[in-house]
Motif scaffolding. Structure first.
Motif, PDB file in Angstrom:
ATOM      1  N   VAL A 192     -14.035   0.612  -8.795  1.00 46.67           N
ATOM      2  CA  VAL A 192     -14.852   0.012  -7.459  1.00 46.67           C
ATOM      3  C   VAL A 192     -15.034  -1.534  -7.018  1.00 46.67           C
ATOM      4  CG1 VAL A 192     -15.863   0.975  -5.908  1.00 46.67           C
ATOM      5  CG2 VAL A 192     -15.046   2.451  -6.557  1.00 46.67           C
ATOM      6  N   ASP A 193     -14.925  -0.871  -8.796  1.00 48.92           N
ATOM      7  CA  ASP A 193     -16.211  -3.170  -8.838  1.00 48.92           C
ATOM      8  C   ASP A 193     -14.649  -4.004  -8.898  1.00 48.92           C
ATOM      9  OD1 ASP A 193     -18.382  -2.104  -8.679  1.00 48.92           O
ATOM     10  OD2 ASP A 193     -18.612  -2.262 -11.161  1.00 48.92           O
ATOM     11  N   GLU A 194     -13.937  -3.331  -8.895  1.00 47.73           N
ATOM     12  CA  GLU A 194     -12.290  -4.325  -9.412  1.00 47.73           C
ATOM     13  C   GLU A 194     -11.829  -4.708  -7.720  1.00 47.73           C
ATOM     14  OE1 GLU A 194      -9.820  -3.075 -11.814  1.00 47.73           O
ATOM     15  OE2 GLU A 194     -10.938  -3.255 -13.471  1.00 47.73           O
ATOM     16  N   PHE A 195     -11.625  -3.147  -6.417  1.00 54.11           N
ATOM     17  CA  PHE A 195     -11.340  -3.193  -5.596  1.00 54.11           C
ATOM     18  C   PHE A 195     -12.257  -4.134  -4.130  1.00 54.11           C
ATOM     19  CE2 PHE A 195     -12.695  -0.999  -1.639  1.00 54.11           C
ATOM     20  CZ  PHE A 195     -11.307  -1.066  -0.574  1.00 54.11           C
ATOM     21  N   LEU A 196     -13.424  -3.736  -4.895  1.00 56.13           N
ATOM     22  CA  LEU A 196     -15.163  -4.333  -4.046  1.00 56.13           C
ATOM     23  C   LEU A 196     -14.328  -6.079  -4.389  1.00 56.13           C
ATOM     24  CD1 LEU A 196     -18.281  -2.955  -4.309  1.00 56.13           C
ATOM     25  CD2 LEU A 196     -16.152  -2.718  -2.626  1.00 56.13           C
ATOM     26  N   VAL A 197     -13.776  -7.084  -5.445  1.00 56.65           N
ATOM     27  CA  VAL A 197     -13.421  -8.262  -5.228  1.00 56.65           C
ATOM     28  C   VAL A 197     -12.495  -8.779  -4.688  1.00 56.65           C
ATOM     29  CG1 VAL A 197     -12.763 -10.271  -6.801  1.00 56.65           C
ATOM     30  CG2 VAL A 197     -13.777  -8.600  -8.332  1.00 56.65           C
ATOM     31  N   LYS A 198     -11.818  -7.250  -4.742  1.00 56.82           N
ATOM     32  CA  LYS A 198      -9.874  -7.765  -3.578  1.00 56.82           C
ATOM     33  C   LYS A 198     -10.718  -7.535  -1.869  1.00 56.82           C
ATOM     34  CE  LYS A 198      -7.171  -5.948  -6.989  1.00 56.82           C
ATOM     35  NZ  LYS A 198      -5.767  -5.165  -7.805  1.00 56.82           N
ATOM     36  N   PHE A 199     -11.029  -6.240  -1.630  1.00 59.50           N
ATOM     37  CA  PHE A 199     -12.063  -6.228  -0.455  1.00 59.50           C
ATOM     38  C   PHE A 199     -13.471  -7.481  -0.163  1.00 59.50           C
ATOM     39  CE2 PHE A 199     -15.482  -5.255   2.058  1.00 59.50           C
ATOM     40  CZ  PHE A 199     -14.254  -4.291   3.765  1.00 59.50           C
ATOM     41  N   LYS A 200     -13.181  -8.848  -1.200  1.00 55.82           N
ATOM     42  CA  LYS A 200     -14.438  -9.296  -0.283  1.00 55.82           C
ATOM     43  C   LYS A 200     -13.381 -10.491  -0.134  1.00 55.82           C
ATOM     44  CE  LYS A 200     -18.532 -12.384  -1.752  1.00 55.82           C
ATOM     45  NZ  LYS A 200     -19.138 -12.449  -2.391  1.00 55.82           N
ATOM     46  N   THR A 201     -12.685 -10.994  -0.949  1.00 56.89           N
ATOM     47  CA  THR A 201     -11.292 -11.277  -0.293  1.00 56.89           C
ATOM     48  C   THR A 201     -11.156 -11.748   0.836  1.00 56.89           C
ATOM     49  OG1 THR A 201     -11.254 -11.823  -3.016  1.00 56.89           O
ATOM     50  CG2 THR A 201      -9.074 -12.899  -1.887  1.00 56.89           C
ATOM     51  N   LYS A 216     -17.268  -4.817   8.787  1.00 58.70           N
ATOM     52  CA  LYS A 216     -17.305  -3.327   8.890  1.00 58.70           C
ATOM     53  C   LYS A 216     -16.584  -2.619   9.205  1.00 58.70           C
ATOM     54  CE  LYS A 216     -21.915  -3.090  10.262  1.00 58.70           C
ATOM     55  NZ  LYS A 216     -23.015  -3.509  11.233  1.00 58.70           N
ATOM     56  N   ASP A 217     -15.620  -3.044  10.409  1.00 59.30           N
ATOM     57  CA  ASP A 217     -14.444  -2.348  10.231  1.00 59.30           C
ATOM     58  C   ASP A 217     -13.738  -1.529   9.350  1.00 59.30           C
ATOM     59  OD1 ASP A 217     -15.618  -2.609  13.243  1.00 59.30           O
ATOM     60  OD2 ASP A 217     -13.837  -3.979  13.473  1.00 59.30           O
ATOM     61  N   LEU A 218     -13.095  -2.660   8.737  1.00 63.34           N
ATOM     62  CA  LEU A 218     -12.550  -3.099   7.558  1.00 63.34           C
ATOM     63  C   LEU A 218     -13.324  -1.880   6.503  1.00 63.34           C
ATOM     64  CD1 LEU A 218      -9.895  -3.420   5.965  1.00 63.34           C
ATOM     65  CD2 LEU A 218     -10.840  -5.468   4.665  1.00 63.34           C
ATOM     66  N   TRP A 219     -14.093  -1.962   6.314  1.00 62.73           N
ATOM     67  CA  TRP A 219     -14.672  -0.589   5.365  1.00 62.73           C
ATOM     68  C   TRP A 219     -15.090   0.752   6.379  1.00 62.73           C
ATOM     69  CZ3 TRP A 219     -15.744  -0.584   0.621  1.00 62.73           C
ATOM     70  CH2 TRP A 219     -16.871   0.452   0.141  1.00 62.73           C
ATOM     71  N   SER A 220     -14.798   0.905   7.297  1.00 64.48           N
ATOM     72  CA  SER A 220     -15.302   1.750   8.076  1.00 64.48           C
ATOM     73  C   SER A 220     -13.951   2.453   7.680  1.00 64.48           C
ATOM     74  CB  SER A 220     -15.493   1.842   9.654  1.00 64.48           C
ATOM     75  OG  SER A 220     -16.738   1.544   9.757  1.00 64.48           O
ATOM     76  N   ILE A 221     -12.593   1.852   8.024  1.00 60.99           N
ATOM     77  CA  ILE A 221     -11.345   2.220   7.415  1.00 60.99           C
ATOM     78  C   ILE A 221     -11.145   2.854   6.541  1.00 60.99           C
ATOM     79  CG2 ILE A 221      -8.782   1.674   7.431  1.00 60.99           C
ATOM     80  CD1 ILE A 221      -9.293  -0.377   9.860  1.00 60.99           C
ATOM     81  N   VAL A 222     -12.035   2.133   5.005  1.00 58.99           N
ATOM     82  CA  VAL A 222     -11.583   2.142   3.752  1.00 58.99           C
ATOM     83  C   VAL A 222     -12.698   4.214   3.363  1.00 58.99           C
ATOM     84  CG1 VAL A 222     -12.589   1.745   1.318  1.00 58.99           C
ATOM     85  CG2 VAL A 222     -11.774   0.084   2.681  1.00 58.99           C
ATOM     86  N   GLU A 223     -13.874   3.945   4.222  1.00 59.87           N
ATOM     87  CA  GLU A 223     -15.055   4.447   4.121  1.00 59.87           C
ATOM     88  C   GLU A 223     -13.600   6.246   4.592  1.00 59.87           C
ATOM     89  OE1 GLU A 223     -19.291   3.626   4.432  1.00 59.87           O
ATOM     90  OE2 GLU A 223     -17.761   3.993   6.405  1.00 59.87           O
ATOM     91  N   ALA A 224     -12.861   6.454   5.769  1.00 59.71           N
ATOM     92  CA  ALA A 224     -11.689   7.235   6.371  1.00 59.71           C
ATOM     93  C   ALA A 224     -11.038   7.617   5.286  1.00 59.71           C
ATOM     94  CB  ALA A 224     -11.849   7.246   7.895  1.00 59.71           C
ATOM     95  N   GLU A 225     -10.139   6.308   4.866  1.00 56.51           N
ATOM     96  CA  GLU A 225      -9.077   7.457   3.734  1.00 56.51           C
ATOM     97  C   GLU A 225      -9.707   7.304   2.845  1.00 56.51           C
ATOM     98  OE1 GLU A 225      -5.524   6.712   4.663  1.00 56.51           O
ATOM     99  OE2 GLU A 225      -6.264   6.067   6.153  1.00 56.51           O
ATOM    100  N   ALA A 226     -10.848   7.424   2.186  1.00 56.71           N
ATOM    101  CA  ALA A 226     -11.710   7.942   0.888  1.00 56.71           C
ATOM    102  C   ALA A 226     -11.705   9.691   1.111  1.00 56.71           C
ATOM    103  CB  ALA A 226     -12.503   7.538  -0.126  1.00 56.71           C
ATOM    104  N   LYS A 227     -11.264   9.837   2.645  1.00 57.83           N
ATOM    105  CA  LYS A 227     -12.240  10.780   2.980  1.00 57.83           C
ATOM    106  C   LYS A 227     -10.694  11.705   3.177  1.00 57.83           C
ATOM    107  CE  LYS A 227     -16.752   9.763   4.632  1.00 57.83           C
ATOM    108  NZ  LYS A 227     -17.628   9.811   6.038  1.00 57.83           N
ATOM    109  N   VAL A 228      -9.683  11.528   3.125  1.00 56.12           N
ATOM    110  CA  VAL A 228      -8.307  12.096   3.758  1.00 56.12           C
ATOM    111  C   VAL A 228      -8.252  12.500   2.327  1.00 56.12           C
ATOM    112  CG1 VAL A 228      -6.362  11.957   4.314  1.00 56.12           C
ATOM    113  CG2 VAL A 228      -7.493  10.106   5.299  1.00 56.12           C
ATOM    114  N   ILE A 229      -8.016  12.452   0.669  1.00 60.69           N
ATOM    115  CA  ILE A 229      -7.622  13.037   0.009  1.00 60.69           C
ATOM    116  C   ILE A 229      -9.047  12.971  -1.253  1.00 60.69           C
ATOM    117  CG2 ILE A 229      -6.011  13.618  -2.102  1.00 60.69           C
ATOM    118  CD1 ILE A 229      -4.102  12.637   0.306  1.00 60.69           C
ATOM    119  N   PRO A 230     -10.141  13.471  -1.506  1.00 61.21           N
ATOM    120  CA  PRO A 230     -11.240  13.199  -2.137  1.00 61.21           C
ATOM    121  C   PRO A 230     -10.421  12.720  -3.669  1.00 61.21           C
ATOM    122  CG  PRO A 230     -11.695  14.703  -1.028  1.00 61.21           C
ATOM    123  CD  PRO A 230     -10.069  14.015  -0.861  1.00 61.21           C
ATOM    124  N   THR A 231     -11.421  11.669  -3.950  1.00 63.55           N
ATOM    125  CA  THR A 231     -10.354  11.622  -5.679  1.00 63.55           C
ATOM    126  C   THR A 231     -12.010  11.156  -6.032  1.00 63.55           C
ATOM    127  OG1 THR A 231     -10.030   8.958  -5.089  1.00 63.55           O
ATOM    128  CG2 THR A 231      -8.916  10.198  -4.808  1.00 63.55           C
TER     129      THR A 231
END
Length: 633
Positions: A192-201, A216-231
């Motif tokens: 997740v930390d690696e992902f956040l670096v790319k997200f910030k970029t 904020k909108d992009l983060w909402s999409i990330v949150e929604a996608e994470a809930k589709v298939i929980p991992t």
């Protein structure tokens, strides 16, 4: 508050709460049992004071062997053994050479913390062994465990109100089905930390004054996608947009810290104090250890919480002799009962056992003039289902999680330092007196000395310098018959494998080689003093000791070096533990073994906990609080 990261909290704490080392307020509870901050995890333990790193979390635990449980029950019990969820592997508590199979029950902090891979802040050490001054000649020595003083120690500063988390290991979760399939591991937070670096970029690139809500909108999409298939990695994402922003500085794991906190005021109101008593040597003859008030406890006040694991059929504690023809258990020949029985409550008219798993309540001894008693916890207590008291034992068989809790409460004012007692009941007392009257010390009581006696004289700290005796020297000055020497060395491969590694020179049936660790740290264990020792591998006999001691790279004296012969299959006794059996026609001689790679252990089943004829009896729960629905005998 939830935006603060750990270092901010820790930096401010000395201004708000005195540290544990300087806290003179004995009235402040130092450890609480309360609802965990992990949703659905049940109970957790919390510190009531600021705990610096490398500090004991609580009073030490006791460790109880559950010997060969699957063999003795033949796995035929018709209920789920809750101890299986709270037990330790024997090698984790230095018990692997004491029995063929089984597990260990660490009563207290060893089975009470939860695991949060984001915020691991403590670990358990190894237990010590001894019976509070009693020897094998004393009748009380078989009635309690000698494995004690296992401490949980902090790995980092923990603010007051912080929940204690330990590492269960990933296997604990991967073997428990779908319910645990999305629990994030440490590696998931790294991803997740690696992902956040790319997200910030990306967010810095596309967020503009014309599109101020892009991040904020992009983060909402990330949150929604994470809930589709929980991992697991999806579950490691920061919990809110604000947490995501904080995590870009402190890391996704550390962003969870505020969610692991309770206020001390909340803990005082909703938790139960676990450090009103402490262990010490009992004032009662042959009782071993006891529990003593660490502060004034008023009449009616809480002595200790007692959440219990229920065992619907006490026959599951029975142990049996082996059938000489089949090797299976012979249910017509009972050999004893599991030691955990002595730490459980029972009733003469029921098959049910109730086993508290908090420490130091396990140290509370019996008296006909007690100053405490057990009562059911309040109906509002977390993980206490008062309605279970109206259900029968058959209902309890179907329950696969804890759901009952007792409290130990004072029946009069108890002064600081006073030993705490409850009444175990007349049935227990009658059995104890009969046992004491009929007691006869085992025939080896004069010769027996537990391995830890030798370890304290030989293995611990500077005593590594004391030489071990060779087999020729033992002819004139033998060690006790219950002891075994184990040499840790590399695992054997084929002759070609070993030759390629240059480990040995060999002729016909004789393998002779220099000791090697192969730089394999998996063989190391750490004792209660955090000193490294090699874990045992092969029973061996010492044939030679160097004349001079050896030194490490820093110039420290690390004791003599040894030559030893590994015992072969015809020499390995039935009660010796061996990882690999050496064929009878081979001789393996190892030279230049460092002292730390030789351990001294007891033969299997030779410790006091495994003696035939040991005292075993449950404490008797008072009739006035025992539900009629549970009477089934």
């Amino acid at each position: 508050m939830k935006k603060w990261h750990y270092n901010s909290v820790a930096a401010l704490l000395p201004l708000l709460v005195p540290s544990a080392a300087s806290d003179d307020n004995d009235d402040q509870c130092r450890l609480y049992l309360a609802e965990s901050t992990i949703p659905g995890a049940g109970l957790g333990i919390f510190t009531g004071v600021n705990l610096p790193s490398h500090t004991p979390v609580a009073e030490p635990d006791i460790v109880i062997p559950l010997a060969d449980y699957e063999w003795h029950t033949a796995m035929q019990q018709d209920f789920h053994l809750l101890w299986g969820e709270y037990s330790w592997q024997t090698n984790e508590v230095s018990m692997e050479t004491d029995m063929v199979s089984g597990s260990a029950l660490v009563i207290g902090t060893g089975c009470m913390p939860n695991c949060n891979f984001a915020l691991i802040n403590a670990h358990e050490g190894k237990p010590e062994y001894g019976h509070a001054g009693l020897t094998r000649k004393d009748y009380g020595v078989t009635g309690f465990t000698g494995f004690h003083n296992q401490r949980m120690v902090t790995d980092r500063d923990i603010p007051a109100g912080g929940e204690i988390f330990v590492n269960y290991g990933e296997a604990w979760f991967t073997t428990r089905g779908e319910d645990m399939a999305t629990v994030p591991f440490a590696a998931n937070f790294d991803l997740v930390d690696e992902f956040l670096v790319k997200f910030k970029t990306i967010s810095l690139k596309y967020q503009t004054s014309e599109n101020p809500d892009f991040t904020k909108d992009l983060w909402s999409i990330v949150e929604a996608e994470a809930k589709v298939i929980p991992t697991r990695s999806g579950s490691a994402l920061p919990l809110t947009f604000e947490d995501m922003q904080s995590a870009q500085t402190v890391g996704s794991a550390e962003s969870r810290l505020p969610y692991s906190m309770r206020t001390v005021e909340w803990l005082n109101e909703n938790g139960r104090c676990m450090d009103n008593i402490r262990p010490g040597n009992s004032t009662v003859r042959d009782a071993g250890r006891g529990a003593f008030a660490s502060r004034f406890i008023p009449k009616g006040g809480l002595v200790a919480p007692g959440p219990v694991l229920h065992i619907p059929n006490k026959a599951a504690m029975n142990m049996y002799e082996s059938d000489p023809l089949t090797g299976n258990r012979d249910t017509t020949k009972e050999s004893g009962k599991q030691l955990i029985l002595n730490y459980c409550f029972g009733h003469g008219k029921s098959t049910l056992l109730l086993c508290p798993y908090t420490s130091p309540s396990a140290y509370i001894n019996h008296s006909r003039k007690p100053n405490a008693r057990v009562v059911w916890a309040d109906d509002t207590t977390k993980n206490h289902n008062a309605d279970w008291l109206q259900e029968g034992v058959e209902f309890l068989k179907q329950q696969e999680a804890i759901g009952l809790s007792l409290n130990f409460v004072a029946t009069r004012d108890i002064r600081p330092g006073e030993e705490v007692f409850i009444d175990y009941g007349r049935e227990w007392e009658k059995a104890w007196k009969k046992y004491a009257k009929e007691w006869k010390p085992p025939v080896d009581s004069d010769d027996f000395a537990p391995a830890t006696t030798l370890q304290k004289a030989v293995l611990q700290h500077d005593d590594l310098l004391i030489p071990l005796r060779t087999i020729s020297e033992q002819e004139d000055e033998p060690y006790p018959q219950n002891l075994v020497f184990y040499c840790h060395t590399v695992t054997f491969g084929t002759a070609e494998d070993m030759a390629n590694e240059g480990l040995y020179l060999w002729g016909e049936d004789v393998w002779e080689y220099e000791w090697s660790e192969w730089n394999d740290w998996s063989g190391w264990e750490f004792d209660a003093n955090n000193s490294a020792r090699w874990t045992p591998k092969f029973p061996c006999k010492i044939i030679h000791r160097s004349e001079e001691a050896s030194f490490d790279d820093d110039g420290n004296n690390i004791g003599h070096r040894y030559s030893a012969i590994l015992l072969t299959e015809d020499e390995v006794e039935e009660n010796m533990w061996a990882e690999i059996i050496i064929p009878q026609n081979e001789q393996h001689v190892i030279h230049d073994i460092p002292r730390a790679a030789i351990s001294v252990r007891d033969k299997m089943y030779s410790k006091n906990e495994f003696l035939h004829g040991s005292f075993r009896h449950a404490m008797m729960i008072p009739d006035d609080i025992f539900p009629k629905a549970w009477i089934n005998l």
